[in-house]
Design a protein around this motif. Structure first.
Motif, PDB file in Angstrom:
ATOM      1  N   HIS A  24      82.280   0.663 -47.543  1.00 26.99           N
ATOM      2  CA  HIS A  24      82.890   1.517 -48.570  1.00 26.99           C
ATOM      3  C   HIS A  24      82.038   1.525 -49.842  1.00 26.99           C
ATOM      4  O   HIS A  24      81.925   2.555 -50.502  1.00 26.99           O
ATOM      5  CB  HIS A  24      84.318   1.044 -48.871  1.00 26.99           C
ATOM      6  CG  HIS A  24      84.997   1.854 -49.915  1.00 26.99           C
ATOM      7  ND1 HIS A  24      85.454   3.128 -49.682  1.00 26.99           N
ATOM      8  CD2 HIS A  24      85.276   1.580 -51.211  1.00 26.99           C
ATOM      9  CE1 HIS A  24      85.988   3.604 -50.794  1.00 26.99           C
ATOM     10  NE2 HIS A  24      85.896   2.688 -51.730  1.00 26.99           N
ATOM     11  N   ILE A  25      81.414   0.407 -50.160  1.00 24.10           N
ATOM     12  CA  ILE A  25      80.584   0.300 -51.373  1.00 24.10           C
ATOM     13  C   ILE A  25      79.256   1.024 -51.202  1.00 24.10           C
ATOM     14  O   ILE A  25      78.866   1.844 -52.036  1.00 24.10           O
ATOM     15  CB  ILE A  25      80.341  -1.183 -51.744  1.00 24.10           C
ATOM     16  CG1 ILE A  25      81.646  -1.836 -52.159  1.00 24.10           C
ATOM     17  CG2 ILE A  25      79.283  -1.307 -52.838  1.00 24.10           C
ATOM     18  CD1 ILE A  25      81.573  -3.358 -52.247  1.00 24.10           C
ATOM     19  N   HIS A  26      78.527   0.713 -50.109  1.00 25.72           N
ATOM     20  CA  HIS A  26      77.174   1.251 -49.987  1.00 25.72           C
ATOM     21  C   HIS A  26      77.005   2.320 -48.911  1.00 25.72           C
ATOM     22  O   HIS A  26      75.948   2.937 -48.827  1.00 25.72           O
ATOM     23  CB  HIS A  26      76.133   0.147 -49.800  1.00 25.72           C
ATOM     24  CG  HIS A  26      76.407  -0.841 -48.722  1.00 25.72           C
ATOM     25  ND1 HIS A  26      76.662  -0.508 -47.411  1.00 25.72           N
ATOM     26  CD2 HIS A  26      76.436  -2.190 -48.774  1.00 25.72           C
ATOM     27  CE1 HIS A  26      76.846  -1.606 -46.704  1.00 25.72           C
ATOM     28  NE2 HIS A  26      76.713  -2.652 -47.512  1.00 25.72           N
ATOM     29  N   GLY A  27      78.008   2.547 -48.103  1.00 24.17           N
ATOM     30  CA  GLY A  27      77.945   3.620 -47.120  1.00 24.17           C
ATOM     31  C   GLY A  27      77.202   3.285 -45.837  1.00 24.17           C
ATOM     32  O   GLY A  27      77.012   4.148 -44.983  1.00 24.17           O
ATOM     33  N   ILE A  28      76.780   2.045 -45.678  1.00 23.26           N
ATOM     34  CA  ILE A  28      76.003   1.648 -44.497  1.00 23.26           C
ATOM     35  C   ILE A  28      76.944   1.087 -43.439  1.00 23.26           C
ATOM     36  O   ILE A  28      77.744   0.204 -43.723  1.00 23.26           O
ATOM     37  CB  ILE A  28      74.928   0.616 -44.875  1.00 23.26           C
ATOM     38  CG1 ILE A  28      73.992   1.203 -45.937  1.00 23.26           C
ATOM     39  CG2 ILE A  28      74.143   0.173 -43.639  1.00 23.26           C
ATOM     40  CD1 ILE A  28      73.088   0.176 -46.600  1.00 23.26           C
ATOM     41  N   THR A  29      76.828   1.615 -42.221  1.00 25.77           N
ATOM     42  CA  THR A  29      77.699   1.193 -41.131  1.00 25.77           C
ATOM     43  C   THR A  29      76.922   0.374 -40.100  1.00 25.77           C
ATOM     44  O   THR A  29      75.695   0.397 -40.066  1.00 25.77           O
ATOM     45  CB  THR A  29      78.304   2.418 -40.413  1.00 25.77           C
ATOM     46  OG1 THR A  29      77.245   3.148 -39.798  1.00 25.77           O
ATOM     47  CG2 THR A  29      79.074   3.313 -41.374  1.00 25.77           C
ATOM     48  N   ASN A  30      77.654  -0.314 -39.245  1.00 29.17           N
ATOM     49  CA  ASN A  30      77.035  -1.091 -38.166  1.00 29.17           C
ATOM     50  C   ASN A  30      76.186  -0.213 -37.256  1.00 29.17           C
ATOM     51  O   ASN A  30      75.094  -0.614 -36.851  1.00 29.17           O
ATOM     52  CB  ASN A  30      78.104  -1.829 -37.359  1.00 29.17           C
ATOM     53  CG  ASN A  30      78.701  -2.971 -38.142  1.00 29.17           C
ATOM     54  OD1 ASN A  30      77.988  -3.826 -38.654  1.00 29.17           O
ATOM     55  ND2 ASN A  30      80.022  -2.979 -38.266  1.00 29.17           N
ATOM     56  N   SER A  31      76.667   0.978 -36.946  1.00 27.23           N
ATOM     57  CA  SER A  31      75.903   1.851 -36.052  1.00 27.23           C
ATOM     58  C   SER A  31      74.593   2.325 -36.696  1.00 27.23           C
ATOM     59  O   SER A  31      73.611   2.569 -35.995  1.00 27.23           O
ATOM     60  CB  SER A  31      76.747   3.047 -35.601  1.00 27.23           C
ATOM     61  OG  SER A  31      77.114   3.844 -36.708  1.00 27.23           O
ATOM     62  N   MET A  32      74.568   2.434 -37.999  1.00 27.15           N
ATOM     63  CA  MET A  32      73.350   2.872 -38.691  1.00 27.15           C
ATOM     64  C   MET A  32      72.231   1.828 -38.617  1.00 27.15           C
ATOM     65  O   MET A  32      71.056   2.172 -38.691  1.00 27.15           O
ATOM     66  CB  MET A  32      73.658   3.191 -40.164  1.00 27.15           C
ATOM     67  CG  MET A  32      74.531   4.410 -40.363  1.00 27.15           C
ATOM     68  SD  MET A  32      75.162   4.565 -42.052  1.00 27.15           S
ATOM     69  CE  MET A  32      73.662   4.885 -42.968  1.00 27.15           C
ATOM     70  N   VAL A  33      72.596   0.548 -38.481  1.00 30.73           N
ATOM     71  CA  VAL A  33      71.587  -0.520 -38.513  1.00 30.73           C
ATOM     72  C   VAL A  33      71.350  -1.176 -37.156  1.00 30.73           C
ATOM     73  O   VAL A  33      70.493  -2.051 -37.033  1.00 30.73           O
ATOM     74  CB  VAL A  33      71.952  -1.602 -39.559  1.00 30.73           C
ATOM     75  CG1 VAL A  33      72.011  -0.995 -40.951  1.00 30.73           C
ATOM     76  CG2 VAL A  33      73.252  -2.302 -39.207  1.00 30.73           C
ATOM     77  N   ALA A  34      72.078  -0.747 -36.149  1.00 32.55           N
ATOM     78  CA  ALA A  34      72.017  -1.405 -34.836  1.00 32.55           C
ATOM     79  C   ALA A  34      70.605  -1.511 -34.270  1.00 32.55           C
ATOM     80  O   ALA A  34      70.236  -2.536 -33.700  1.00 32.55           O
ATOM     81  CB  ALA A  34      72.937  -0.686 -33.846  1.00 32.55           C
TER      82      ALA A  34
END
Length: 160
Positions: free
Chosen positions: A54-64
């Motif tokens: 919610h703070i930075h907009g980065i999700t687990n799927s984006m960094v997998a």
């Protein structure tokens, strides 16, 4: 700010593991030019807390499928040793880098840094209710940063 320096920004996956870096950016500032030298999403090797998404907009799927801090540190560490570093809430960013270095077995490096958050609190003492990057940008630039903007955009707002 004048001179030759680096502006950095770090985002983490959660509040309990400062070394869980999921995004890292470095902008080289020299002669009035702001050049992005590194800006990557990183696999923090732990789950990203939804509150932090919610703070930075980065999700687990984006960094997998992204590289880890251990993969990129040998590339960026020499830069951080060569130039002074500026960050908004620098103590946090530097402590994240120190913890990540330890997590990946790297020898610690000395980073000469300055904090734009502390500087803004001194220069604009009691002029703002908040000295967050969003608040300062809203005041000086007339536009707030959104949670989903990439960190290199955050950095550009600090150095502009």
């Amino acid at each position: 700010m004048q001179g030759d320096f680096l502006a950095i920004d770090v985002e983490t996956a959660n509040r309990y593991q400062r070394g869980s870096i999921c995004s890292f950016a470095v902008i080289h500032c020299h002669d009035g030019i702001h050049e992005t030298v590194f800006s990557e999403l990183l696999n923090p090797q732990t789950e990203i807390d939804p509150c932090f998404t919610h703070i930075h907009g980065i999700t687990n799927s984006m960094v997998a499928d992204k590289p880890s801090f251990g993969d990129i540190w040998p590339i960026v560490a020499p830069l951080l040793q060569k130039y002074p570093v500026v960050a908004h809430n620098a103590a946090f960013d530097v402590s994240c880098l120190e913890q990540a270095q330890d997590n990946f077995g790297f020898s610690p490096i000395d980073i000469s840094y300055m904090c734009s958050l502390q500087a803004s609190r001194i220069v604009y003492y009691h002029k703002f209710s908040s000295y967050s990057l969003d608040s300062l940008c809203a005041h000086f630039k007339s536009w707030p940063l959104s949670a989903t903007q990439r960190i290199s955009m955050n950095l550009r707002s600090v150095v502009d």
